[in-house]
Design an enzyme around this catalytic site. Structure first.
Site, PDB file in Angstrom:
ATOM      1  N   GLU A  69      -9.851 -21.716   3.531  1.00  0.00           N
ATOM      2  CA  GLU A  69     -10.057 -20.265   3.468  1.00  0.00           C
ATOM      3  C   GLU A  69      -9.633 -19.663   4.809  1.00  0.00           C
ATOM      4  OE1 GLU A  69     -11.029 -17.743   1.148  1.00  0.00           O
ATOM      5  OE2 GLU A  69     -10.669 -16.607   2.967  1.00  0.00           O
ATOM      6  N   ASN A  96      -4.950 -21.178   7.413  1.00  0.00           N
ATOM      7  CA  ASN A  96      -4.009 -20.500   6.527  1.00  0.00           C
ATOM      8  C   ASN A  96      -3.340 -21.488   5.577  1.00  0.00           C
ATOM      9  OD1 ASN A  96      -2.003 -18.948   5.360  1.00  0.00           O
ATOM     10  ND2 ASN A  96      -1.404 -17.975   7.282  1.00  0.00           N
ATOM     11  N   ASP A 118      -5.126 -13.455  -4.326  1.00  0.00           N
ATOM     12  CA  ASP A 118      -4.770 -12.038  -4.166  1.00  0.00           C
ATOM     13  C   ASP A 118      -3.411 -11.788  -4.823  1.00  0.00           C
ATOM     14  OD1 ASP A 118      -7.058 -11.414  -2.538  1.00  0.00           O
ATOM     15  OD2 ASP A 118      -6.082 -12.556  -0.942  1.00  0.00           O
ATOM     16  N   LYS A 122       3.005  -5.549  -4.656  1.00  0.00           N
ATOM     17  CA  LYS A 122       4.264  -4.950  -4.167  1.00  0.00           C
ATOM     18  C   LYS A 122       5.306  -6.039  -3.904  1.00  0.00           C
ATOM     19  CE  LYS A 122       2.188  -0.887  -2.206  1.00  0.00           C
ATOM     20  NZ  LYS A 122       1.323  -0.458  -1.127  1.00  0.00           N
ATOM     21  N   ASP A 154      -7.087 -13.430 -13.496  1.00  0.00           N
ATOM     22  CA  ASP A 154      -7.272 -12.398 -14.517  1.00  0.00           C
ATOM     23  C   ASP A 154      -6.053 -11.473 -14.525  1.00  0.00           C
ATOM     24  OD1 ASP A 154      -8.020 -11.452 -11.864  1.00  0.00           O
ATOM     25  OD2 ASP A 154      -8.203  -9.538 -12.916  1.00  0.00           O
ATOM     26  N   TYR A 194     -15.069 -14.448  -8.699  1.00  0.00           N
ATOM     27  CA  TYR A 194     -14.196 -13.423  -9.281  1.00  0.00           C
ATOM     28  C   TYR A 194     -14.092 -13.590 -10.790  1.00  0.00           C
ATOM     29  CZ  TYR A 194     -12.475 -11.106  -5.094  1.00  0.00           C
ATOM     30  OH  TYR A 194     -12.375 -10.335  -3.964  1.00  0.00           O
TER      31      TYR A 194
HETATM   32  C1  LIG Z   1      -9.473 -12.631  -4.403  1.00  0.00           C
HETATM   33  S1  LIG Z   1     -10.284 -13.834  -3.417  1.00  0.00           S
HETATM   34  C2  LIG Z   1     -10.784 -15.055  -4.614  1.00  0.00           C
HETATM   35  C3  LIG Z   1     -11.898 -15.918  -4.108  1.00  0.00           C
HETATM   36  C4  LIG Z   1     -12.322 -17.081  -5.026  1.00  0.00           C
HETATM   37  N1  LIG Z   1     -11.246 -18.051  -5.193  1.00  0.00           N
HETATM   38  C5  LIG Z   1     -12.792 -16.608  -6.370  1.00  0.00           C
HETATM   39  O1  LIG Z   1     -12.088 -16.837  -7.362  1.00  0.00           O
HETATM   40  O2  LIG Z   1     -13.888 -16.026  -6.456  1.00  0.00           O
HETATM   41  C6  LIG Z   1      -8.912 -14.609  -2.604  1.00  0.00           C
HETATM   42  C7  LIG Z   1      -9.317 -15.419  -1.376  1.00  0.00           C
HETATM   43  O3  LIG Z   1      -8.170 -16.079  -0.876  1.00  0.00           O
HETATM   44  C8  LIG Z   1      -8.187 -16.040   0.541  1.00  0.00           C
HETATM   45  N2  LIG Z   1      -6.796 -16.201   1.004  1.00  0.00           N
HETATM   46  C9  LIG Z   1      -5.783 -15.327   0.844  1.00  0.00           C
HETATM   47  N3  LIG Z   1      -4.657 -15.810   1.396  1.00  0.00           N
HETATM   48  C10 LIG Z   1      -4.970 -17.016   1.922  1.00  0.00           C
HETATM   49  C11 LIG Z   1      -4.231 -17.997   2.640  1.00  0.00           C
HETATM   50  N4  LIG Z   1      -2.938 -17.808   2.926  1.00  0.00           N
HETATM   51  N5  LIG Z   1      -4.868 -19.128   3.030  1.00  0.00           N
HETATM   52  C12 LIG Z   1      -6.185 -19.320   2.749  1.00  0.00           C
HETATM   53  N6  LIG Z   1      -6.944 -18.417   2.080  1.00  0.00           N
HETATM   54  C13 LIG Z   1      -6.341 -17.284   1.670  1.00  0.00           C
HETATM   55  C14 LIG Z   1      -8.792 -14.687   0.845  1.00  0.00           C
HETATM   56  O4  LIG Z   1      -9.297 -14.609   2.162  1.00  0.00           O
HETATM   57  C15 LIG Z   1      -9.870 -14.587  -0.221  1.00  0.00           C
HETATM   58  O5  LIG Z   1     -11.089 -15.137   0.221  1.00  0.00           O
END
Ligand SMILES: C[S@@+](CC[C@H](N)C(=O)[O-])C[C@H]1O[C@@H](n2cnc3c(N)ncnc32)[C@H](O)[C@@H]1O
Length: 213
Positions: A69, A96, A118, A122, A154, A194
């Site tokens: 994360e 990352n 995420d 865009k 979703d 989520y």
């Molecule tokens: C929309 S949340 C979904 C969280 C969880 N997987 C769920 O389904 O409830 C997306 C998560 O991915 C993390 N994230 C986004 N880009 C990332 C990356 N490059 N490396 C690690 N984590 C990342 C964000 O910080 C966020 O906590």
């Protein structure tokens, strides 16, 4: 993920070095030494608050899990849970997902989970999507030949994009579900934060599983 910076997060992380690593430079190839037992390692990239990965670790004690994360405030929430649960088969990595090859050696991982990543709708943000080709290359380099990528969302746009991206990359699809919760996979499915939120709103959940050729 709307979590404000928590002043306690850094302190909690510093106090629990056996449970969490922060962008480590010398861990590749040594992850098994951080677990109680040597067993296949599965990672989730973008674990959020960790409902999925903590439940997976409880359900499958014969597998090791790593939550990856990028947000300190999010992974600190998982760490809080792990401080209570003390699951011997769960480790956390604040880092990352774009740099997985600096954290893992070739063949170190048996499977990769992406849950409700995420969507970055865009076009100019395409490279940030966790199913963009540069991410697929990272997963491939650390995954065993028998490994799989499992992805849930979703978001129809992100799902369609991911199908195309994986296909263009030459991956092989093992399973595609356009309504996971009404499929035969529902019974074994562990829901993320989520996933619960979106399915309560009546949204369908898409899922795919694929492997590299
Ligand atoms: C929309 S949340 C979904 C969280 C969880 N997987 C769920 O389904 O409830 C997306 C998560 O991915 C993390 N994230 C986004 N880009 C990332 C990356 N490059 N490396 C690690 N984590 C990342 C964000 O910080 C966020 O906590």
């Amino acid at each position: 993920m709307r979590l404000r910076n928590k002043p306690w997060a850094a302190d909690l992380i510093a106090a629990n070095p056996s449970m969490i690593l922060v962008s480590p430079e010398d861990i590749a190839g040594k992850w098994q030494t951080r677990f109680a037992k040597e067993q296949p390692i599965y990672i989730e990239v973008g674990s959020g608050k960790g409902q999925f990965i903590t439940q997976m670790a409880q359900k499958y004690p014969d597998r090791n899990f790593i939550a990856v994360e990028i947000q300190e405030s999010a992974i600190a929430v998982i760490l809080q849970k792990q401080v209570e649960l003390k699951l011997p088969n769960l480790q956390l990595l604040l880092g990352n997902g774009a740099a997985l090859t600096t954290f893992f050696a070739e063949n170190e991982v048996a499977g990769v989970y992406l849950n409700f990543s995420d969507p970055w709708p865009k076009t100019r943000h395409e490279k940030r999507r966790l199913t963009y080709k540069s991410f697929l290359a990272e997963y491939q380099q650390i995954m065993q030949p028998t490994g799989y990528l499992r992805f849930k969302t979703d978001n129809q746009g992100l799902f369609e994009y991911s199908l195309m991206s994986l296909n263009d990359y030459g991956m092989v699809f093992d399973d595609i579900s356009l309504d996971l919760h009404n499929s035969e996979l529902a019974e074994d499915n562990i829901q993320t934060e989520y996933e619960e939120k979106f399915s309560k709103r009546g949204q369908v959940i898409y899922r795919l599983e694929a492997h590299y050729k």
